[in-house]
Design an enzyme around this catalytic site. Sequence first.
Site, PDB file in Angstrom:
ATOM      1  N   HIS A 139      27.566 -37.436   2.024  1.00  0.00           N
ATOM      2  CA  HIS A 139      27.756 -37.855   3.420  1.00  0.00           C
ATOM      3  C   HIS A 139      26.482 -37.602   4.238  1.00  0.00           C
ATOM      4  O   HIS A 139      26.029 -38.468   4.985  1.00  0.00           O
ATOM      5  CB  HIS A 139      28.954 -37.080   4.006  1.00  0.00           C
ATOM      6  CG  HIS A 139      29.257 -37.350   5.449  1.00  0.00           C
ATOM      7  ND1 HIS A 139      30.463 -37.882   5.882  1.00  0.00           N
ATOM      8  CD2 HIS A 139      28.527 -37.152   6.586  1.00  0.00           C
ATOM      9  CE1 HIS A 139      30.438 -37.994   7.204  1.00  0.00           C
ATOM     10  NE2 HIS A 139      29.281 -37.550   7.665  1.00  0.00           N
ATOM     11  N   GLU A 140      25.908 -36.395   4.090  1.00  0.00           N
ATOM     12  CA  GLU A 140      24.726 -36.057   4.902  1.00  0.00           C
ATOM     13  C   GLU A 140      23.500 -36.863   4.467  1.00  0.00           C
ATOM     14  O   GLU A 140      22.711 -37.303   5.305  1.00  0.00           O
ATOM     15  CB  GLU A 140      24.425 -34.552   4.835  1.00  0.00           C
ATOM     16  CG  GLU A 140      25.540 -33.642   5.355  1.00  0.00           C
ATOM     17  CD  GLU A 140      26.109 -34.056   6.699  1.00  0.00           C
ATOM     18  OE1 GLU A 140      25.376 -34.601   7.543  1.00  0.00           O
ATOM     19  OE2 GLU A 140      27.322 -33.849   6.904  1.00  0.00           O
ATOM     20  N   CYS A 186      33.368 -36.707  10.669  1.00  0.00           N
ATOM     21  CA  CYS A 186      31.936 -36.720  10.947  1.00  0.00           C
ATOM     22  C   CYS A 186      31.762 -36.291  12.396  1.00  0.00           C
ATOM     23  O   CYS A 186      32.483 -36.774  13.274  1.00  0.00           O
ATOM     24  CB  CYS A 186      31.391 -38.136  10.741  1.00  0.00           C
ATOM     25  SG  CYS A 186      29.637 -38.286  11.161  1.00  0.00           S
ATOM     26  N   LEU A 187      30.810 -35.389  12.648  1.00  0.00           N
ATOM     27  CA  LEU A 187      30.642 -34.882  14.018  1.00  0.00           C
ATOM     28  C   LEU A 187      30.225 -35.975  14.998  1.00  0.00           C
ATOM     29  O   LEU A 187      30.404 -35.812  16.201  1.00  0.00           O
ATOM     30  CB  LEU A 187      29.618 -33.740  14.031  1.00  0.00           C
ATOM     31  CG  LEU A 187      30.064 -32.447  13.319  1.00  0.00           C
ATOM     32  CD1 LEU A 187      28.932 -31.434  13.304  1.00  0.00           C
ATOM     33  CD2 LEU A 187      31.311 -31.861  13.974  1.00  0.00           C
ATOM     34  N   GLY A 220      28.453 -29.845   7.962  1.00  0.00           N
ATOM     35  CA  GLY A 220      27.200 -30.525   7.657  1.00  0.00           C
ATOM     36  C   GLY A 220      26.679 -31.244   8.886  1.00  0.00           C
ATOM     37  O   GLY A 220      27.450 -31.647   9.757  1.00  0.00           O
ATOM     38  N   HIS A 257      23.593 -40.183   5.961  1.00  0.00           N
ATOM     39  CA  HIS A 257      23.096 -40.171   7.348  1.00  0.00           C
ATOM     40  C   HIS A 257      21.580 -40.366   7.378  1.00  0.00           C
ATOM     41  O   HIS A 257      21.049 -41.056   8.245  1.00  0.00           O
ATOM     42  CB  HIS A 257      23.379 -38.826   8.021  1.00  0.00           C
ATOM     43  CG  HIS A 257      24.706 -38.731   8.712  1.00  0.00           C
ATOM     44  ND1 HIS A 257      25.058 -39.533   9.775  1.00  0.00           N
ATOM     45  CD2 HIS A 257      25.764 -37.906   8.512  1.00  0.00           C
ATOM     46  CE1 HIS A 257      26.273 -39.209  10.190  1.00  0.00           C
ATOM     47  NE2 HIS A 257      26.731 -38.220   9.447  1.00  0.00           N
ATOM     48  N   GLN A 271      21.784 -37.069  13.844  1.00  0.00           N
ATOM     49  CA  GLN A 271      22.919 -36.673  14.684  1.00  0.00           C
ATOM     50  C   GLN A 271      22.498 -35.781  15.849  1.00  0.00           C
ATOM     51  O   GLN A 271      23.305 -35.511  16.737  1.00  0.00           O
ATOM     52  CB  GLN A 271      23.964 -35.935  13.840  1.00  0.00           C
ATOM     53  CG  GLN A 271      24.607 -36.823  12.791  1.00  0.00           C
ATOM     54  CD  GLN A 271      25.683 -36.078  12.044  1.00  0.00           C
ATOM     55  OE1 GLN A 271      25.387 -35.328  11.123  1.00  0.00           O
ATOM     56  NE2 GLN A 271      26.935 -36.246  12.442  1.00  0.00           N
TER      57      GLN A 271
HETATM   58 NI    NI Z   1      28.566 -37.246   9.502  1.00  0.00          NI
END
Ligand code: NI
Length: 170
Positions: free
Chosen positions: A135-136, A93-94, A46, A139, A51
């Site tokens: 989660h996304e 998380c990236l 995701g 963000h 991000q």
């Molecule tokens: Ni994330």
Amino acid sequence: MPILDIVKYPETILAERTEPVSEFDEDLRELAADMVATMYAAPGIGLAAPQVGRSERICVIDLSVGEDPDDLMVLVNPRVVAEEGGVREEEGCLSFPDIMLVVPRPERVVVEAQDLDGNPIRVEGDELLARCLHHEIDHLDGVLFIDRVSPLKRDLARRKIKRRIKADDW
Ligand code: NI
């Protein structure tokens, strides 16, 4: 489809709320395509616009990481309209490379969004998909997974990150 740079914590854009998308144009398509390419390259399941340094309310999700074309979701203006249950599982998380945290999330969510043409879509997810959707969408509201753990765990994670930034390992 260029691969974009992934913004890492504690860049301020990650803590900002995104702006609803009102123009479903070629720029939006391009952003979505670049985000998908960036997610696959990472690799991740995701990715949300902040991000990659953007403030449009859009995220991409693919639990198969490109293996199954049916799994790819591009969600424009998504919001959680219903949630059920609660489960604590480890997630990453990236924007936080190599940091894993046990985060409480709903067990099941219903999300309403739009596709790249502006048509309404509805997604129901449980287990990992529910976690990823939640989660996304977090963000897109400027909420990070580190914000959803206890103050003690947050502090530990922050200290670890600080050390890694100092050691140029972030
Ligand atoms: Ni994330």
